[in-house]
Design a protein around this motif. Sequence first.
Motif, PDB file in Angstrom:
ATOM      1  N   ASP A 141       0.706  -1.276   0.011  1.00  0.00           N
ATOM      2  CA  ASP A 141       0.038   0.123  -0.017  1.00  0.00           C
ATOM      3  C   ASP A 141       0.808   1.082   0.064  1.00  0.00           C
ATOM      4  OD1 ASP A 141      -2.337  -1.635   0.028  1.00  0.00           O
ATOM      5  OD2 ASP A 141      -2.386  -1.300   2.495  1.00  0.00           O
ATOM      6  N   GLU A 144       2.996   1.716  -3.218  1.00  0.00           N
ATOM      7  CA  GLU A 144       1.959   2.184  -4.264  1.00  0.00           C
ATOM      8  C   GLU A 144       1.821   3.710  -4.257  1.00  0.00           C
ATOM      9  OE1 GLU A 144      -1.948   0.950  -6.495  1.00  0.00           O
ATOM     10  OE2 GLU A 144      -1.723   0.902  -4.361  1.00  0.00           O
ATOM     11  N   ASN A 202       1.437  -8.632  -5.562  1.00  0.00           N
ATOM     12  CA  ASN A 202       0.295  -7.768  -5.096  1.00  0.00           C
ATOM     13  C   ASN A 202       0.361  -6.466  -5.739  1.00  0.00           C
ATOM     14  OD1 ASN A 202      -0.986  -5.648  -3.262  1.00  0.00           O
ATOM     15  ND2 ASN A 202      -1.382  -7.471  -1.915  1.00  0.00           N
ATOM     16  N   LEU A 203       1.239  -5.641  -6.164  1.00  0.00           N
ATOM     17  CA  LEU A 203       1.016  -4.728  -6.747  1.00  0.00           C
ATOM     18  C   LEU A 203       0.904  -4.628  -8.250  1.00  0.00           C
ATOM     19  CD1 LEU A 203       4.406  -2.911  -5.359  1.00  0.00           C
ATOM     20  CD2 LEU A 203       2.160  -2.128  -4.835  1.00  0.00           C
ATOM     21  N   GLU A 205      -1.245  -6.711  -9.547  1.00  0.00           N
ATOM     22  CA  GLU A 205      -2.616  -6.930  -9.532  1.00  0.00           C
ATOM     23  C   GLU A 205      -3.496  -5.633  -9.094  1.00  0.00           C
ATOM     24  OE1 GLU A 205      -3.450  -9.851  -6.638  1.00  0.00           O
ATOM     25  OE2 GLU A 205      -2.689 -11.641  -7.895  1.00  0.00           O
ATOM     26  N   ARG A 206      -2.945  -4.415  -8.995  1.00  0.00           N
ATOM     27  CA  ARG A 206      -3.732  -3.487  -8.710  1.00  0.00           C
ATOM     28  C   ARG A 206      -4.003  -2.367  -9.832  1.00  0.00           C
ATOM     29  NH1 ARG A 206      -1.785  -1.605  -2.610  1.00  0.00           N
ATOM     30  NH2 ARG A 206      -1.555  -3.613  -1.775  1.00  0.00           N
ATOM     31  N   SER A 208      -3.070   0.379 -10.734  1.00  0.00           N
ATOM     32  CA  SER A 208      -1.928   1.352 -11.122  1.00  0.00           C
ATOM     33  C   SER A 208      -1.119   0.563 -11.791  1.00  0.00           C
ATOM     34  CB  SER A 208      -1.428   1.810  -9.834  1.00  0.00           C
ATOM     35  OG  SER A 208      -0.867   0.796  -8.987  1.00  0.00           O
TER      36      SER A 208
END
Length: 250
Positions: A141, A144, A202-203, A205-206, A208
């Motif tokens: 989090d 990002e 994880n990043l 999949e976001r 952004s």
Amino acid sequence: MEGDRVPVRPVLEDVGRVNTLFALEVEPPGPGWVCVDEAAGGEVAGARQVLPAEVERVRAQLAALSASPGRAVEWRVAASLLHQGMATRILSPVLAAALCHGVLLDAARFRWDPHREGPLVLRTSQETAAAVTGGGVRAADLVEEAVVLGVLRTLERVLSGPGRVAPGLLRGNTASALAGAVRSLGADRPERRTEAEALVGNLLERPSLAGTGGYTGVDATGAGVFRRTTCCLYYRLPGGGYCGDCALRS
């Protein structure tokens, strides 16, 4: 939540040992040094010329390496490679500090000297950093917010102006820089590899970074193999080729 403050200098001394891309000097900025937000936003006198000048610097270096006239290197190619280099230099110490020491570096305070002779050196005057709690998802989090949607998005807005570099390509550069930083960190500190690759996954999949690439398997060492969906344009250099994670590789 983040509460306690942690001294930054010992953290950076440690993560800087991974390799030179993780190095970040802890010193007050010298005269004329600028931060990313200033360079892209034009908040200080002359700042609007900083990024174009950096692109031209990279352009000249690439032309010299390929023994080509400067204009043989397209502006957008030099801009893309500058962006990927900056993304790697910014993300590497931030990721390593979060994963290895549980602290968040303030990437908005990273500065460099646009009038330097020699390679890019990043410096910060940050003396303490917030301790990160909440595990890998919370660390993702923060990375990002502060870097992917923060200083790197600021760079993207300038470099992706009309007729320049596609925003999707620059997002792919960020994804590639993330994966490359994690690969280097995992090679130096194998005990962090799984956690680091999970954070990048994880990043990716976001929203952004969605659609920029992903892990396609593992190599002989067990490290994740990342493949991006765009190309950084390195192949367009005289004598250039494809990078290891390029979408154009068969």
